[in-house]
Design an enzyme around this catalytic site. Structure first.
Site, PDB file in Angstrom:
ATOM      1  N   HIS A   1       0.865  -1.186   0.000  1.00  0.00           N
ATOM      2  CA  HIS A   1       0.000   0.000   0.000  1.00  0.00           C
ATOM      3  C   HIS A   1       0.904   1.239   0.000  1.00  0.00           C
ATOM      4  O   HIS A   1       2.002   1.202   0.571  1.00  0.00           O
ATOM      5  CB  HIS A   1      -0.835  -0.044   1.289  1.00  0.00           C
ATOM      6  CG  HIS A   1      -1.959   0.950   1.366  1.00  0.00           C
ATOM      7  ND1 HIS A   1      -1.756   2.276   1.653  1.00  0.00           N
ATOM      8  CD2 HIS A   1      -3.306   0.801   1.223  1.00  0.00           C
ATOM      9  CE1 HIS A   1      -2.930   2.900   1.690  1.00  0.00           C
ATOM     10  NE2 HIS A   1      -3.887   2.025   1.431  1.00  0.00           N
TER      11      HIS A   1
ATOM     12  N   ASP B   1       2.393  -4.522   8.068  1.00  0.00           N
ATOM     13  CA  ASP B   1       1.171  -3.745   7.868  1.00  0.00           C
ATOM     14  C   ASP B   1      -0.001  -4.732   7.883  1.00  0.00           C
ATOM     15  O   ASP B   1      -0.242  -5.438   6.909  1.00  0.00           O
ATOM     16  CB  ASP B   1       1.285  -3.007   6.530  1.00  0.00           C
ATOM     17  CG  ASP B   1      -0.016  -2.378   6.077  1.00  0.00           C
ATOM     18  OD1 ASP B   1      -1.033  -2.518   6.794  1.00  0.00           O
ATOM     19  OD2 ASP B   1      -0.024  -1.757   5.004  1.00  0.00           O
TER      20      ASP B   1
ATOM     21  N   GLN C   1      -5.286  -5.563   6.666  1.00  0.00           N
ATOM     22  CA  GLN C   1      -6.236  -6.528   6.100  1.00  0.00           C
ATOM     23  C   GLN C   1      -6.144  -7.890   6.790  1.00  0.00           C
ATOM     24  O   GLN C   1      -6.819  -8.835   6.376  1.00  0.00           O
ATOM     25  CB  GLN C   1      -5.981  -6.713   4.590  1.00  0.00           C
ATOM     26  CG  GLN C   1      -6.045  -5.439   3.790  1.00  0.00           C
ATOM     27  CD  GLN C   1      -7.433  -4.839   3.734  1.00  0.00           C
ATOM     28  OE1 GLN C   1      -8.442  -5.513   3.991  1.00  0.00           O
ATOM     29  NE2 GLN C   1      -7.505  -3.567   3.404  1.00  0.00           N
TER      30      GLN C   1
ATOM     31  N   LYS D   1     -11.187  -0.696   9.743  1.00  0.00           N
ATOM     32  CA  LYS D   1     -11.292  -1.901   8.916  1.00  0.00           C
ATOM     33  C   LYS D   1     -11.705  -3.123   9.735  1.00  0.00           C
ATOM     34  O   LYS D   1     -11.988  -4.171   9.187  1.00  0.00           O
ATOM     35  CB  LYS D   1      -9.981  -2.153   8.180  1.00  0.00           C
ATOM     36  CG  LYS D   1      -9.732  -1.041   7.155  1.00  0.00           C
ATOM     37  CD  LYS D   1      -8.515  -1.236   6.320  1.00  0.00           C
ATOM     38  CE  LYS D   1      -8.361  -0.022   5.402  1.00  0.00           C
ATOM     39  NZ  LYS D   1      -7.187  -0.109   4.541  1.00  0.00           N
TER      40      LYS D   1
ATOM     41  N   CYS E   1      -4.598   2.371  -3.921  1.00  0.00           N
ATOM     42  CA  CYS E   1      -3.414   2.886  -3.210  1.00  0.00           C
ATOM     43  C   CYS E   1      -2.239   1.932  -3.339  1.00  0.00           C
ATOM     44  O   CYS E   1      -1.448   1.773  -2.399  1.00  0.00           O
ATOM     45  CB  CYS E   1      -3.696   3.165  -1.743  1.00  0.00           C
ATOM     46  SG  CYS E   1      -4.932   4.417  -1.480  1.00  0.00           S
TER      47      CYS E   1
HETATM   48  C1  LIG Z   1      -6.199   0.630   4.504  1.00  0.00           C
HETATM   49  C2  LIG Z   1      -4.778   0.199   4.427  1.00  0.00           C
HETATM   50  C3  LIG Z   1      -3.743   1.048   4.822  1.00  0.00           C
HETATM   51  C4  LIG Z   1      -3.977   2.452   5.291  1.00  0.00           C
HETATM   52  O1  LIG Z   1      -4.771   2.467   6.420  1.00  0.00           O
HETATM   53  P1  LIG Z   1      -5.393   3.844   6.961  1.00  0.00           P
HETATM   54  O2  LIG Z   1      -6.516   3.406   7.791  1.00  0.00           O
HETATM   55  O3  LIG Z   1      -5.815   4.615   5.748  1.00  0.00           O
HETATM   56  O4  LIG Z   1      -4.314   4.506   7.702  1.00  0.00           O
HETATM   57  C5  LIG Z   1      -2.453   0.566   4.741  1.00  0.00           C
HETATM   58  N1  LIG Z   1      -2.195  -0.662   4.320  1.00  0.00           N
HETATM   59  C6  LIG Z   1      -3.161  -1.512   3.935  1.00  0.00           C
HETATM   60  C7  LIG Z   1      -2.808  -2.892   3.487  1.00  0.00           C
HETATM   61  C8  LIG Z   1      -4.480  -1.107   3.977  1.00  0.00           C
HETATM   62  O5  LIG Z   1      -5.445  -1.949   3.588  1.00  0.00           O
END
Ligand SMILES: *Cc1c(COP(=O)(O)O)cnc(C)c1O
Length: 417
Positions: free
Chosen positions: A134, A211, A214, A237, A375
């Protein structure tokens, strides 16, 4: 076609009717059709209990936290700090103070780049990312690279979107200081072998940031079993409010890191000559936090855990398998991301119909999907597209949602033929 009723006795023990009833937004119609929401990877809908928790706080329990001598403030502080303990337990961190509350995952990654990265990385040091990150896990490192003269290396994925482990291992060197990698790709669904990655990175002397945006809503995550150095995720999320997220970091790393933002709450004493900083976690939490967001996140975590990750993963995997099979039946459609290990995310392109056109037609059918680069422009480039249509599944989706998606895609194909 597999009717929903055929699935009632399936091994996933999730009570779908009850779960769907918990999400008031699903009672909406869009363009006269019941909402079919397939964009939870961008942001998940909120169950009634989260909505009620936030509004009840504002109605009866709200005050600023941490400094109040009076009951309302103390109760709000207790509720907010209780969520830190819930987060600790959710990801199995050793200490609650290792869970820093921030605006979201993006802010967590920026904090690590600006605090840890600025303090501990120097010219010539290397950071390894992957092709399917991302932008949140690319741009903060590029900013740091330009400031410090670092090198960014990019681990490739194969044609199915799975990480090329040999190529990754070959990038590791004594100069590697950090591996920063997605746990589950938001763009194409790949589940990364993070346990193995962390083992290899540690053997090379590098730290690892995962990260987990998900991953945390969909599977059990254990930061200690993984031995992750840093792990980030966003509240919105996992069915919680926006504007709240978590950076987990090992205590010894966070303790050694300089504060990032200055302000209230993060200090111990202030004079114009010298300021001393607060302990973890407040050292990294300058200013009034998102109090209601944090307390709402607590309700979301309780909600998800009341369903259980086994039931969640079973249900979402069944949806993914069913949807994958159905989409494979559309000859003009190409799925992007077919790794053996996948989260419930389906990215695809349809002949030469632009994803935005597909998305617009799907919307008229009440089917909400995401279209664009998600993104993750480098990931799109890797697969030779500029954009995809992405359907992502959550606990409240059912097999009828998949059937509606497929029917709407077929309608788009008729229109564009
Ligand atoms: C949504 C997402 C982000 C960013 O998260 P924010 O809530 O916008 O800070 C980063 N990495 C992944 C894999 C995402 O799905």
């Amino acid at each position: 076609m597999i009717a929903m009723s055929d699935r009632a006795g399936a091994p996933d023990s999730l009570d779908l009717n009850r779960v769907r009833a918990d999400f008031p937004i699903l009672r909406q119609t869009v363009h006269g059709k019941p909402l079919c929401f397939l964009d939870s990877a961008a942001s998940a809908q909120k169950p009634q209990v989260v909505i009620d928790t936030v509004s009840k706080l504002y109605e009866t329990g709200y005050a600023n936290i941490h400094r109040g001598i009076y009951k309302l403030s103390q109760d709000a502080t207790e509720a907010y700090e209780g969520v830190r303990e819930q987060v600790r337990d959710l990801i199995n961190a050793e200490h609650a103070k290792e869970c820093i509350f921030l605006r979201g995952a993006t802010e967590g990654i920026n904090l690590v780049a600006q605090s840890w990265g600025r303090a501990f990385l120097r010219e010539g040091d290397e950071i390894i990312l992957t092709e399917i990150e991302h932008h949140s896990n690319i741009v903060p490192w590029q900013m740091l690279r330009d400031e410090k003269g670092l090198q960014i290396k990019v681990a490739p994925v194969g044609d199915d979107g799975a990480l090329d482990m040999d190529a990754f291992a070959a990038l590791l060197s004594p100069r590697t200081r950090l591996v920063a990698m997605v746990h589950v790709s938001n763009a194409i669904g790949t589940i990364m072998p993070v346990e193995k990655i962390i083992e290899l990175a540690h053997a090379a002397g590098a730290k690892v940031l995962i990260d987990g945006c998900q991953a945390v809503p969909h599977m059990p995550v254990d930061v200690r079993a993984l031995d992750a150095d840093f792990y980030v995720f966003s509240g919105h999320k996992i069915y919680g409010p926006t504007g709240i997220g978590v950076l987990y970091g090992k205590a010894e790393l966070l303790d050694a890191m300089p504060p990032w933002q200055g302000g209230g709450d993060m200090i111990s004493t202030v004079t114009f000559e010298k300021t001393t900083y607060n302990e973890l976690p407040q050292k990294f939490e300058a200013g009034t936090p998102n109090i209601a967001g944090g307390i709402g996140l607590g309700a979301a975590i309780d909600y998800v855990r009341s369903i259980g990750f086994e039931a969640i993963a079973g249900h979402e995997t069944a949806l993914l398998d069913y949807a994958t099979e159905k989409l494979r039946g559309i000859s003009q459609l190409r799925i992007i991301g077919t790794a053996p290990e996948k989260g419930a995310i389906l990215s695809f392109v349809v002949d030469d119909i632009h994803p935005h056109d597909i998305g617009t037609i799907l919307d008229r059918e009440g089917v909400a999907v995401r279209t664009g680069h998600h993104c993750a422009q480098p990931a799109m480039e890797r697969f030779g597209v500029t954009a995809t249509v992405r359907a992502s599944f959550a606990i409240y989706n059912d097999f009828n949602d998949v059937d509606r998606l497929v029917a709407a895609i077929r309608k788009a194909l008729e229109i564009f033929e």
